[in-house]
Design a protein around this motif. Structure first.
Motif, PDB file in Angstrom:
ATOM      1  N   ALA A  19       3.929  26.289  -1.860  1.00 31.80           N
ATOM      2  CA  ALA A  19       3.590  27.510  -2.590  1.00 31.80           C
ATOM      3  C   ALA A  19       4.442  27.671  -3.840  1.00 31.80           C
ATOM      4  CB  ALA A  19       3.738  28.722  -1.683  1.00 31.80           C
ATOM      5  N   ALA A  20       5.659  27.135  -3.794  1.00 31.20           N
ATOM      6  CA  ALA A  20       6.562  27.227  -4.938  1.00 31.20           C
ATOM      7  C   ALA A  20       6.262  26.167  -5.999  1.00 31.20           C
ATOM      8  CB  ALA A  20       8.006  27.106  -4.469  1.00 31.20           C
ATOM      9  N   GLY A  21       5.252  25.341  -5.762  1.00 26.75           N
ATOM     10  CA  GLY A  21       4.860  24.336  -6.757  1.00 26.75           C
ATOM     11  C   GLY A  21       5.398  22.947  -6.506  1.00 26.75           C
ATOM     12  N   GLY A  22       5.961  22.708  -5.324  1.00 34.92           N
ATOM     13  CA  GLY A  22       6.496  21.386  -5.022  1.00 34.92           C
ATOM     14  C   GLY A  22       5.413  20.330  -4.914  1.00 34.92           C
ATOM     15  N   ALA A  23       5.776  19.099  -5.236  1.00 35.22           N
ATOM     16  CA  ALA A  23       4.848  17.970  -5.162  1.00 35.22           C
ATOM     17  C   ALA A  23       5.052  17.203  -3.861  1.00 35.22           C
ATOM     18  CB  ALA A  23       5.055  17.030  -6.348  1.00 35.22           C
ATOM     19  N   ILE A  24       4.024  16.507  -3.433  1.00 39.37           N
ATOM     20  CA  ILE A  24       4.094  15.675  -2.233  1.00 39.37           C
ATOM     21  C   ILE A  24       3.705  14.242  -2.601  1.00 39.37           C
ATOM     22  CG2 ILE A  24       1.726  16.267  -1.542  1.00 39.37           C
ATOM     23  CD1 ILE A  24       4.571  15.765   0.966  1.00 39.37           C
ATOM     24  N   VAL A  25       4.505  13.286  -2.158  1.00 45.46           N
ATOM     25  CA  VAL A  25       4.238  11.863  -2.398  1.00 45.46           C
ATOM     26  C   VAL A  25       3.727  11.236  -1.110  1.00 45.46           C
ATOM     27  CG1 VAL A  25       5.273   9.615  -2.920  1.00 45.46           C
ATOM     28  CG2 VAL A  25       5.931  11.641  -4.240  1.00 45.46           C
ATOM     29  N   VAL A  26       2.631  10.503  -1.203  1.00 42.36           N
ATOM     30  CA  VAL A  26       2.067   9.785  -0.065  1.00 42.36           C
ATOM     31  C   VAL A  26       2.207   8.293  -0.347  1.00 42.36           C
ATOM     32  CG1 VAL A  26       0.054   9.437   1.405  1.00 42.36           C
ATOM     33  CG2 VAL A  26       0.407  11.658   0.276  1.00 42.36           C
ATOM     34  N   ALA A  27       3.035   7.609   0.433  1.00 47.03           N
ATOM     35  CA  ALA A  27       3.251   6.170   0.252  1.00 47.03           C
ATOM     36  C   ALA A  27       2.234   5.396   1.089  1.00 47.03           C
ATOM     37  CB  ALA A  27       4.672   5.796   0.652  1.00 47.03           C
ATOM     38  N   LEU A  28       1.569   4.436   0.462  1.00 47.69           N
ATOM     39  CA  LEU A  28       0.530   3.655   1.117  1.00 47.69           C
ATOM     40  C   LEU A  28       1.008   2.227   1.331  1.00 47.69           C
ATOM     41  CD1 LEU A  28      -2.510   4.868  -1.020  1.00 47.69           C
ATOM     42  CD2 LEU A  28      -1.465   5.943   0.988  1.00 47.69           C
ATOM     43  N   ALA A  29       0.763   1.700   2.531  1.00 51.72           N
ATOM     44  CA  ALA A  29       1.249   0.365   2.864  1.00 51.72           C
ATOM     45  C   ALA A  29       0.192  -0.378   3.669  1.00 51.72           C
ATOM     46  CB  ALA A  29       2.577   0.467   3.617  1.00 51.72           C
ATOM     47  N   ALA A  30       0.614  -1.309   4.512  1.00 48.24           N
ATOM     48  CA  ALA A  30      -0.328  -2.116   5.276  1.00 48.24           C
ATOM     49  C   ALA A  30       0.391  -2.787   6.437  1.00 48.24           C
ATOM     50  CB  ALA A  30      -0.974  -3.186   4.382  1.00 48.24           C
ATOM     51  N   THR A  31      -0.413  -3.220   7.410  1.00 48.85           N
ATOM     52  CA  THR A  31       0.062  -4.063   8.513  1.00 48.85           C
ATOM     53  C   THR A  31      -0.828  -5.292   8.511  1.00 48.85           C
ATOM     54  OG1 THR A  31       0.818  -2.159   9.810  1.00 48.85           O
ATOM     55  CG2 THR A  31       0.427  -4.222  11.009  1.00 48.85           C
ATOM     56  N   GLU A  32      -0.285  -6.401   8.013  1.00 48.01           N
ATOM     57  CA  GLU A  32      -1.112  -7.585   7.800  1.00 48.01           C
ATOM     58  C   GLU A  32      -0.249  -8.847   7.793  1.00 48.01           C
ATOM     59  OE1 GLU A  32      -2.687  -6.563   3.961  1.00 48.01           O
ATOM     60  OE2 GLU A  32      -1.006  -7.502   2.910  1.00 48.01           O
ATOM     61  N   GLN A  33      -0.898  -9.963   8.032  1.00 49.17           N
ATOM     62  CA  GLN A  33      -0.191 -11.235   8.054  1.00 49.17           C
ATOM     63  C   GLN A  33       0.511 -11.494   6.721  1.00 49.17           C
ATOM     64  OE1 GLN A  33      -0.767 -14.455   6.447  1.00 49.17           O
ATOM     65  NE2 GLN A  33      -2.216 -13.496   5.008  1.00 49.17           N
ATOM     66  N   HIS A  34       1.707 -12.054   6.823  1.00 46.47           N
ATOM     67  CA  HIS A  34       2.467 -12.450   5.635  1.00 46.47           C
ATOM     68  C   HIS A  34       2.986 -13.878   5.801  1.00 46.47           C
ATOM     69  CE1 HIS A  34       2.270  -8.413   3.990  1.00 46.47           C
ATOM     70  NE2 HIS A  34       2.896  -8.846   2.912  1.00 46.47           N
ATOM     71  N   GLY A  35       2.026 -14.797   5.980  1.00 44.10           N
ATOM     72  CA  GLY A  35       2.402 -16.188   6.126  1.00 44.10           C
ATOM     73  C   GLY A  35       3.134 -16.444   7.430  1.00 44.10           C
ATOM     74  N   PRO A  36       3.709 -17.637   7.578  1.00 45.98           N
ATOM     75  CA  PRO A  36       4.375 -17.997   8.830  1.00 45.98           C
ATOM     76  C   PRO A  36       5.822 -17.525   8.917  1.00 45.98           C
ATOM     77  CG  PRO A  36       4.388 -19.858   7.346  1.00 45.98           C
ATOM     78  CD  PRO A  36       3.627 -18.768   6.636  1.00 45.98           C
ATOM     79  N   HIS A  37       6.326 -16.844   7.893  1.00 44.26           N
ATOM     80  CA  HIS A  37       7.766 -16.577   7.838  1.00 44.26           C
ATOM     81  C   HIS A  37       8.158 -15.105   7.697  1.00 44.26           C
ATOM     82  CE1 HIS A  37       6.283 -16.927   3.739  1.00 44.26           C
ATOM     83  NE2 HIS A  37       7.329 -16.225   3.330  1.00 44.26           N
ATOM     84  N   LEU A  38       7.195 -14.215   7.415  1.00 48.03           N
ATOM     85  CA  LEU A  38       7.526 -12.795   7.241  1.00 48.03           C
ATOM     86  C   LEU A  38       6.804 -11.936   8.274  1.00 48.03           C
ATOM     87  CD1 LEU A  38       7.440 -12.243   3.352  1.00 48.03           C
ATOM     88  CD2 LEU A  38       9.431 -12.623   4.825  1.00 48.03           C
ATOM     89  N   PRO A  39       7.386 -10.788   8.634  1.00 50.10           N
ATOM     90  CA  PRO A  39       6.759  -9.894   9.607  1.00 50.10           C
ATOM     91  C   PRO A  39       5.523  -9.219   9.017  1.00 50.10           C
ATOM     92  CG  PRO A  39       8.679  -8.828   8.646  1.00 50.10           C
ATOM     93  CD  PRO A  39       8.691 -10.256   8.155  1.00 50.10           C
ATOM     94  N   VAL A  40       4.633  -8.778   9.903  1.00 48.57           N
ATOM     95  CA  VAL A  40       3.388  -8.169   9.432  1.00 48.57           C
ATOM     96  C   VAL A  40       3.606  -6.757   8.884  1.00 48.57           C
ATOM     97  CG1 VAL A  40       1.998  -9.585  10.973  1.00 48.57           C
ATOM     98  CG2 VAL A  40       2.717  -7.304  11.714  1.00 48.57           C
ATOM     99  N   ASN A  41       4.789  -6.198   9.053  1.00 47.64           N
ATOM    100  CA  ASN A  41       5.061  -4.883   8.461  1.00 47.64           C
ATOM    101  C   ASN A  41       5.794  -5.010   7.120  1.00 47.64           C
ATOM    102  OD1 ASN A  41       7.695  -5.549   9.174  1.00 47.64           O
ATOM    103  ND2 ASN A  41       8.137  -3.570  10.125  1.00 47.64           N
TER     104      ASN A  41
END
Length: 260
Positions: A19-41
């Motif tokens: 109500a005081a005029g504050g902004a909200i940020v929504v961060a968008l990401a994914a859960t997906e394969q990242h090759g054989p060496h990185l986690p899916v998050n």
């Protein structure tokens, strides 16, 4: 210091902030394969870190909160590799629209999407556009690599490969900096077939080929030059660039308040 996270505040506190005029940020990401060496998050880990650091810095200058990071994105081009959870494009658009509608009902009049996965970008832009058409609010949307392109060029981030690429030197450096124990160093190869057409054209252009939208074997370049030190340098530069954009964007929205 009060938390920058929306989910760590009460309903009354959130309502008063909006109500005081504050902004909200929504961060968008994914859960997906990242090759054989990185986690899916990987995208969620990187996008969440950048959003948190950027919003924390920006909150010293403008009123801004961070909504829960959305960990599922539009990743259908990764499903054939396994290790992926995806929403279809129109489903993802509907999710973003519903998130925006919820925030409008919460009282927010300034909604900003910050994206950390390439497949989300078209639907994110359309959702932000549609929300601003449907409601007397301000919206903004951008991917972190676009906001930080100049900063990353100045520090030579392309030395490790395409920026941001997919599960290559850039993202591997970032995960090494954030969660080194999740990187399978024994699975990092020292070479990778070239796919120049993936990055053909100017920023924002798209070139695609069936079965190879993510490069060879689900990643775009060999991460052999990746390091935690480089990752920290890149992440700091990105967070600073995103923070600066948030401050400028919210201030511009505030100056235009009377036009809604």
């Amino acid at each position: 210091m009060r938390s920058i996270w929306m989910q760590e505040r009460t309903r009354e506190e959130i309502g008063e902030f909006a109500a005081a005029g504050g902004a909200i940020v929504v961060a968008l990401a994914a859960t997906e394969q990242h090759g054989p060496h990185l986690p899916v998050n990987t995208d969620t880990r990187i996008a969440g870190h950048i959003a948190e650091e950027a919003v924390r810095a920006a909150s010293a200058s403008v009123p801004v909160l961070l909504a829960p990071v959305l960990p599922i994105g539009c990743s259908e081009h990764h499903l054939s590799f396994g290790g992926t959870i995806s929403l279809a494009p129109m489903t993802y658009f509907a999710v973003l629209r519903d998130i925006g509608e919820s925030l409008v009902k919460d009282g927010f009049r300034k909604i900003i999407f910050v994206n950390g996965h390439g497949g989300n970008e078209p639907m994110m832009q359309q959702a932000a556009n549609d929300l601003a058409v449907r409601h007397p609010i301000w919206t903004a949307a951008a991917s972190y690599w676009s906001l930080a392109r100049d900063s990353l060029q100045r520090i030579g981030a392309s030395e490790v490969g395409p920026v941001p690429g997919h599960a290559g030197g850039f993202e591997t450096s970032a995960v090494m900096a954030l969660s080194p124990g999740l990187v399978r160093s024994d699975r990092i190869g020292d070479s990778h077939p070239e796919r120049d057409w993936i990055f053909a054209g100017p920023p924002g252009a798209f070139v695609g080929r069936h079965g190879e939208l993510t490069g060879c074997d689900g990643y775009t370049d060999a991460p052999v030059r990746a390091s935690a030190d480089k990752g920290r340098l890149y992440l700091d530069a990105i967070a600073e660039a995103v923070s600066g954009w948030l401050v400028r964007t919210v201030q511009a929205m505030e100056r235009g308040e009377g036009r809604l």
